[in-house]
Design an enzyme around this catalytic site. Sequence first.
Site, PDB file in Angstrom:
ATOM      1  N   HIS A 168      66.752  26.810  23.694  1.00 49.11           N
ATOM      2  CA  HIS A 168      68.092  27.402  23.851  1.00 49.11           C
ATOM      3  C   HIS A 168      68.717  27.674  22.484  1.00 49.11           C
ATOM      4  CE1 HIS A 168      68.265  27.020  28.132  1.00 49.11           C
ATOM      5  NE2 HIS A 168      68.350  25.712  28.155  1.00 49.11           N
TER       6      HIS A 168
ATOM      7  N   GLY B  70      77.514  27.107  17.439  1.00 53.01           N
ATOM      8  CA  GLY B  70      76.328  27.900  17.826  1.00 53.01           C
ATOM      9  C   GLY B  70      75.042  27.242  17.368  1.00 53.01           C
TER      10      GLY B  70
ATOM     11  N   ASP C  22      77.546  13.336  32.099  1.00 52.44           N
ATOM     12  CA  ASP C  22      77.839  12.718  33.392  1.00 52.44           C
ATOM     13  C   ASP C  22      77.234  11.340  33.565  1.00 52.44           C
ATOM     14  OD1 ASP C  22      75.278  13.545  33.303  1.00 52.44           O
ATOM     15  OD2 ASP C  22      75.323  14.795  35.100  1.00 52.44           O
ATOM     16  N   GLY C  23      76.978  10.624  32.448  1.00 52.11           N
ATOM     17  CA  GLY C  23      76.371   9.302  32.582  1.00 52.11           C
ATOM     18  C   GLY C  23      74.902   9.423  32.926  1.00 52.11           C
TER      19      GLY C  23
ATOM     20  N   HIS D 275      72.378  19.561  26.570  1.00 58.10           N
ATOM     21  CA  HIS D 275      72.683  20.989  26.563  1.00 58.10           C
ATOM     22  C   HIS D 275      72.680  21.499  25.122  1.00 58.10           C
ATOM     23  CE1 HIS D 275      77.123  19.526  26.865  1.00 58.10           C
ATOM     24  NE2 HIS D 275      76.823  19.692  25.592  1.00 58.10           N
TER      25      HIS D 275
ATOM     26  N   GLU E 135      65.618  22.128  24.771  1.00 56.07           N
ATOM     27  CA  GLU E 135      66.938  22.426  24.201  1.00 56.07           C
ATOM     28  C   GLU E 135      66.815  23.244  22.917  1.00 56.07           C
ATOM     29  OE1 GLU E 135      69.566  22.020  25.940  1.00 56.07           O
ATOM     30  OE2 GLU E 135      68.565  20.805  27.474  1.00 56.07           O
TER      31      GLU E 135
ATOM     32  N   HIS F 131      67.051  30.157  30.573  1.00 57.05           N
ATOM     33  CA  HIS F 131      66.185  29.431  31.493  1.00 57.05           C
ATOM     34  C   HIS F 131      65.150  30.366  32.108  1.00 57.05           C
ATOM     35  CE1 HIS F 131      69.017  25.802  32.127  1.00 57.05           C
ATOM     36  NE2 HIS F 131      68.101  25.572  31.211  1.00 57.05           N
TER      37      HIS F 131
ATOM     38  N   HIS G 245      73.121  18.918  22.047  1.00 54.73           N
ATOM     39  CA  HIS G 245      73.694  17.612  22.404  1.00 54.73           C
ATOM     40  C   HIS G 245      72.832  16.916  23.447  1.00 54.73           C
ATOM     41  CE1 HIS G 245      77.938  19.413  21.384  1.00 54.73           C
ATOM     42  NE2 HIS G 245      77.198  19.204  20.307  1.00 54.73           N
TER      43      HIS G 245
ATOM     44  N   ASP H 155      72.591  13.557  26.115  1.00 52.01           N
ATOM     45  CA  ASP H 155      73.420  12.564  26.798  1.00 52.01           C
ATOM     46  C   ASP H 155      72.967  11.169  26.359  1.00 52.01           C
ATOM     47  OD1 ASP H 155      74.807  10.895  28.491  1.00 52.01           O
ATOM     48  OD2 ASP H 155      74.541  12.169  30.265  1.00 52.01           O
TER      49      ASP H 155
ATOM     50  N   GLU I 100      71.502   8.327  28.765  1.00 55.60           N
ATOM     51  CA  GLU I 100      70.174   8.326  29.390  1.00 55.60           C
ATOM     52  C   GLU I 100      69.270   7.292  28.736  1.00 55.60           C
ATOM     53  OE1 GLU I 100      70.024   9.966  31.942  1.00 55.60           O
ATOM     54  OE2 GLU I 100      71.571  11.486  31.659  1.00 55.60           O
TER      55      GLU I 100
ATOM     56  N   MET J 289      60.955  26.174  29.444  1.00 61.07           N
ATOM     57  CA  MET J 289      62.333  26.617  29.659  1.00 61.07           C
ATOM     58  C   MET J 289      62.757  26.568  31.132  1.00 61.07           C
ATOM     59  SD  MET J 289      63.279  26.723  26.667  1.00 61.07           S
ATOM     60  CE  MET J 289      65.007  27.092  27.028  1.00 61.07           C
TER      61      MET J 289
END
Length: 501
Positions: free
Chosen positions: A239, A209, A192-193, A200, A236, A245, A213, A215, A218, A253
């Site tokens: 995850h 899997g 989202d910029g 994520h 991340e 979370h 990634h 962003d 940022e 987390m």
Amino acid sequence: MKMLWLTLLLTLVMPGQTPVTAFPLRSKDEIPAQRLAGPPEAEQKFAEEYLRHFYDYKPKSQRQKRAADGHVDNEWTTDFCNKVQEMQRFFGLPPSGELTNETLAVMRRPRCGLSDVERFEETIRWKKNTLSYRITGYNFPIPASKVHKVFRAAWKIWSNVAPMKFRKRNRKEADIVISFHNGDHKDGSPFDGKGGILAHAFQPGYGIGGDVHFDADEEWSFNSTGFNLLAVAVHEFGHALGLPHSSDLGAIMYPAYNFAPTHELQLSFRDVKDVQNMYGVSPNFDSLFSKNPPPRTPDKCDPDLSFDAVSELQQEVLFFKDRFMWRRHPKFDETGMTLISSLWSDNVPSYLDAVYENVERNVIVFFKGQKYWILRQLKLEEGFPRNISDFGFPSTIKSVDAALHFRNKRLTVFFTGKQCWRYNELQKTMQGSPTLIEEQWPGVPTPIDAAVFYEGFVHFFKGNIHYEFDSLSKSVVSTGPLNNELDCRETGDNEVLPERR
Ligand code: ZN
Ligand code: CA
């Protein structure tokens, strides 16, 4: 994004203004059906989108929202309020079900792109303990060699506690592929910029899997400017190992970006337990952590809880512990916990000695060791921290145990060991020599941890005990477990202690 966050914080604690969070708590069935008149439509839409993304909220179509007569459909608003409450509980906010300013501020915090309510049917973990990773792409926002170094450090933080090995591959296929992307990158979850979602990752598995990634829009950094890449990478990678979370505010987390440069980046007790439950314990764990065990986030129902400092702040009472604080508002039953840095960023240290609010000067004063900090409306006054000799303390006083401010008398009492000192806030001088606490405050044990005046009594805290002192009769009128001051009425009950999953 930083500017926006600060502006929002300011709106919460501007002097003389009642925070917009001041809605009385309601039970579920009392939540008003008609509430679209509240926040502007843009905020309502933003909140719906947030809840859809992170809390599995399923908004109904516009047509379903409105009944034939144009009134809002009750079922829809109840659904929405329930989701707001779920989000508020996760973040330790008063669960009013209302889109308060504070709730919106938390929703606007930069965070991870994964859901907070992902229910894993079964724990998904890698079936092997040696994993390969590969860093792909060329669009690194910072030098590639540094990026590689940060990722290696992030994996090490996990392999220090769990029996895992992480091997970097430069060419061949790898279990975990790490990359930076702008906007839509064809995995169904576009970035989202600047701000908002930072990164994520995907649960362990074949293909995508385990992939991670970031962003690329940022401002990534290795320090406190922009977003700290190591802090986000450790989260991340958690995850990528299969961790969901955590609502534990001290956990790596935790879904919102919480990095505080003054605090060493480390896994919390909760993170360690969670990953060890999945993969076991690293053979080096005991030697690495026997002296410095992973920090436990304070629990308001821990029967051994003690406070560093307690202070009033406008209508609230703040209870400080480590790098956290609980905020007790007279209009809410539930006492939420936040990070000290969430309110005052890095202007205030953690593990404080004493805090008091000087209402007349509209400042809050923090003490740690021989230093003190003065903040006005979240901002550090120029020239601070300064030495506590400013108050007239001799150099033999190395720290202050507690500070107690009396608004009407313009008087602050400082406690050091067995002694107490009276400071005149108008003349800015110490009044006479220190006196013995046992003479001035009979029945109060020394040295004390914290002192504060509210609801007509002076409250002292030492260890896990709270003492209520009546100034008129000059005596302790009640004592009890300190947890009672934090709406925890179940001390000693093992169920409320941090659970092991
Ligand atoms: Zn996350
Ligand atoms: Ca973003």
